[in-house]
Write an enzyme that holds these catalytic residues in place. Structure first.
Site, short mmCIF file in Angstrom:
data_model
loop_
_atom_site.label_atom_id
_atom_site.label_comp_id
_atom_site.label_asym_id
_atom_site.label_seq_id
_atom_site.Cartn_x
_atom_site.Cartn_y
_atom_site.Cartn_z
N ALA A 157 24.93 49.69 17.82
CA ALA A 157 23.96 51.11 17.41
C ALA A 157 24.74 52.30 17.78
CB ALA A 157 22.59 51.25 18.63
N GLU A 202 23.19 40.28 15.15
CA GLU A 202 21.54 41.04 15.16
C GLU A 202 20.06 39.64 15.16
OE1 GLU A 202 21.19 42.85 10.77
OE2 GLU A 202 22.48 44.16 11.14
N TYR A 236 23.37 61.34 6.73
CA TYR A 236 22.36 60.76 7.02
C TYR A 236 21.86 61.46 5.76
CZ TYR A 236 19.11 58.33 10.66
OH TYR A 236 18.27 57.37 10.96
#
Length: 599
Positions: free
Chosen positions: A253, A303, A512
């Site tokens: 992250a 993950e 983004y």
């Protein structure tokens, strides 16, 4: 690992936790965030954000309706008919030997209830939320188990291996890659391993500036409880109210203040991971070690496919004495990008610097609270006059950068002068501290807008990438053009595609994107969205962008992974998986498919 001699244990009685075991008592089951918080439009057309949790909460937002009408041509008399009750869900597949052994563990609890299972069956992709609102999932966890400490997890993983039961670690449930979706072809019992009760800070070591923290803690609790002792980690992802420390490690992250504090891989000193082959941990807690490939990096970004993170030792910093916001108005997005590039070149980025394109800036204006005073209205008018008339900025082109400075008062003051001096060379003017603060805080409430958009027939999602500096402008322009062209091919006339530069690095930036469209008349809106986003991702890669900057792979980006890391790289990942988890106990199906014939 032994506790450092100068470290201090943390009294568990004063450690606040936000997310209870029964998440559904606090959080929405079919939308984002808290039950008491949502955007609404009144009969007068003015918007509000309910509750009292956010900077916008309780304020009148007069611009929302006009923006929605202009952007999507919304008919406010037509709304979606979403179900208000939890849907019927699949019957559980039960492994009774697993359940019997779990029930013998003293502090571990287990639930088979439908609401507990459904609440841990999904993240927040468009597909997942749309499925909750319009139907349900073909496969969900068959049970939920809550450990309370590292040793509990060791026992649970052992029992799962013996019983051949699938474990899917669950942290905050905020992912947007389909990572929590259960594989539909899995015939074994699937158990959601909910880490939320492992939310303690175990110790703080002021001398070495580290802290040992259980992986189930969510970001806001971590910062709040460290703050009581004068420290912080500085890691603030958009989802920090709900996302967990273990999830940050598992997805590599990034936070909004990474320029000052670093990404999660920069903050981690040590962690424990419980895998089917045993516990992975290093034998010393040092700032750097040369001992072959870093085993931490097998887990960072894995993950939930190799095991579950239980405890993390992180770097901490003193809570900054001074925190100050700012903003910059640029004549256009290109000027703003050039400025951010020079700031990165000189390595003088503030804690956070983010650049919005014009459409995103307009959206921010639409969410501005109503001025309650004549003076406030007058000041707003003067600001607009100054920017558009005296400075000659075109309102349809200008871009806004939000800034956050942290440090001592002297450091912040010096940092401000340097940033504003660089920005001046690119035609920017200061936009004020209020706009900077509002733009930063808006990050935490903007996710609630998707629910009101759904209500009026608009679907929306975000996707991100990282890209070299010399390709930022081309990538942003080409991806937007691609999305618009694909919308036109499908008869979509009311799309919204916008972007921001969210992070800066020496060699490039994180970009983004937000994409939305009105789906009235679209037969399969989610499939249509996914088709267009896939083509946008192809365009990103063709323009030199990465597959992901911080969202990860999950299930929605697997098709590009081989090209991204090369066949050899993917083979290395599979080799680690085959060794660590030969029976595919952590079989969530993320990153790549594990052929059942090889299990």
């Amino acid at each position: 690992m032994k506790m450092a001699m100068d470290s201090a244990t943390i009294d568990s009685d004063i450690q606040e936790t936000t997310i209870p075991k029964t998440r559904q008592d606090l959080l929405k089951w079919n939308g984002w965030g808290y039950n008491d918080t949502e955007f609404r439009l009144g009969e007068d057309g003015k918007g509000t954000l309910t509750g009292s949790r956010y900077e916008l909460s309780g304020k009148i937002l007069p611009g929302i309706k006009d923006f929605l009408v202009k952007q999507f041509d919304i008919d406010f008399n037509r709304t979606t008919s979403t179900q208000q009750q939890m849907p019927s869900i699949p019957e559980p597949t039960l492994n009774h030997s697993f359940l019997e052994e779990i029930k013998n563990l003293d502090k571990v609890t287990v639930s088979l209830t439908e609401d507990d299972r459904l609440n841990r069956a999904h993240g927040h992709t468009l597909f997942e939320i749309f499925s909750l609102r319009e139907g349900c999932f073909e496969r969900i966890p068959d049970a939920v188990v809550w450990p309370t400490c590292h040793d509990d997890v060791v026992q649970i993983v052992r029992i799962a291996c013996d019983a051949d039961v699938v474990l899917i670690p669950f942290g905050g449930g905020t992912n947007v890659t389909g990572a929590l979706l259960c594989p539909t072809d899995e015939t074994r019992m699937i158990v959601s391993l909910d880490m939320s009760q492992m939310h303690r800070i175990l110790w703080v070591d002021p001398k070495n500036m580290t802290a040992c923290i259980e992986a189930g803690i969510v970001g806001q609790d971590l910062e709040r409880n460290l703050g009581k002792h004068g420290f912080c980690t500085g890691h603030e992802p958009d989802s920090m109210e709900f996302s967990s420390l273990g999830g940050w490690v598992a997805t590599r992250a990034s936070g909004m203040k990474k320029s000052l504090y670093g990404n999660i891989e920069d903050l981690v000193v040590h962690f424990k991971v419980v895998s089917p082959q045993g516990v992975l941990e290093k034998d010393c807690m040092v700032p750097r070690i040369s001992a072959g490939p870093d085993v931490h990096h097998f887990v960072l970004g894995s993950e939930g496919t190799l095991g579950v993170v239980t405890e993390v030792i992180m770097k901490i910093r003193p809570v900054p004495a001074c925190r100050k916001y700012g903003s910059l108005v640029f004549p256009d997005f290109t000027s703003g990008t050039s400025c951010l590039r020079e700031v990165a070149k000189h390595r003088c980025s503030p804690a956070s610097i983010r650049l919005m394109d014009n459409l995103q800036f307009q959206f921010g204006v639409a969410l501005k609270p109503e001025s309650t005073s004549l003076l406030g209205s007058l000041v707003d008018g003067l600001k607009k006059f100054y920017v558009t008339r005296l400075k000659g900025f075109d309102p349809s082109k200008l871009a806004l950068a939000t800034l956050l400075f942290e440090g001592t008062e002297d450091e912040v003051e010096a940092h401000e002068k340097r940033i504003y001096s660089i920005a001046n060379k690119y035609g920017a003017i200061p936009g004020g501290e209020e706009n900077g603060q509002r733009g930063y805080q808006l990050t935490f409430s903007i996710a609630y807008l998707r629910d009101i958009a759904f209500h009026y027939g608009v679907i929306a999602e975000s996707f991100e990438t990282s890209v070299p500096w010399d390709r930022v402008g081309d990538l942003c322009r080409n991806v937007k053009d691609k999305v618009i062209r694909e919308c036109r091919k499908r008869g979509i006339a009311n799309e919204y595609i916008t972007c921001r530069v969210a992070q800066t690095y020496d060699a490039g930036a994180c970009v983004y994107f937000y994409f939305a469209f009105k789906y009235w008349g679209i037969e399969n809106p989610v499939e249509t969205y996914e088709e267009i986003e896939e083509l946008a991702r192809d365009e990103i890669i063709a323009n030199g962008g990465s597959l992901s900057h911080h969202h990860g792979i999950g299930k929605v980006r697997q098709k590009w992974l081989t090209k991204t890391v090369s066949p050899v790289g993917l083979g290395m990942m599979k080799a680690v998986k085959n060794f660590v988890d030969p029976k595919n106990i952590f079989g969530n199906g993320n990153l790549f498919e594990v052929p059942k014939a090889k299990l």
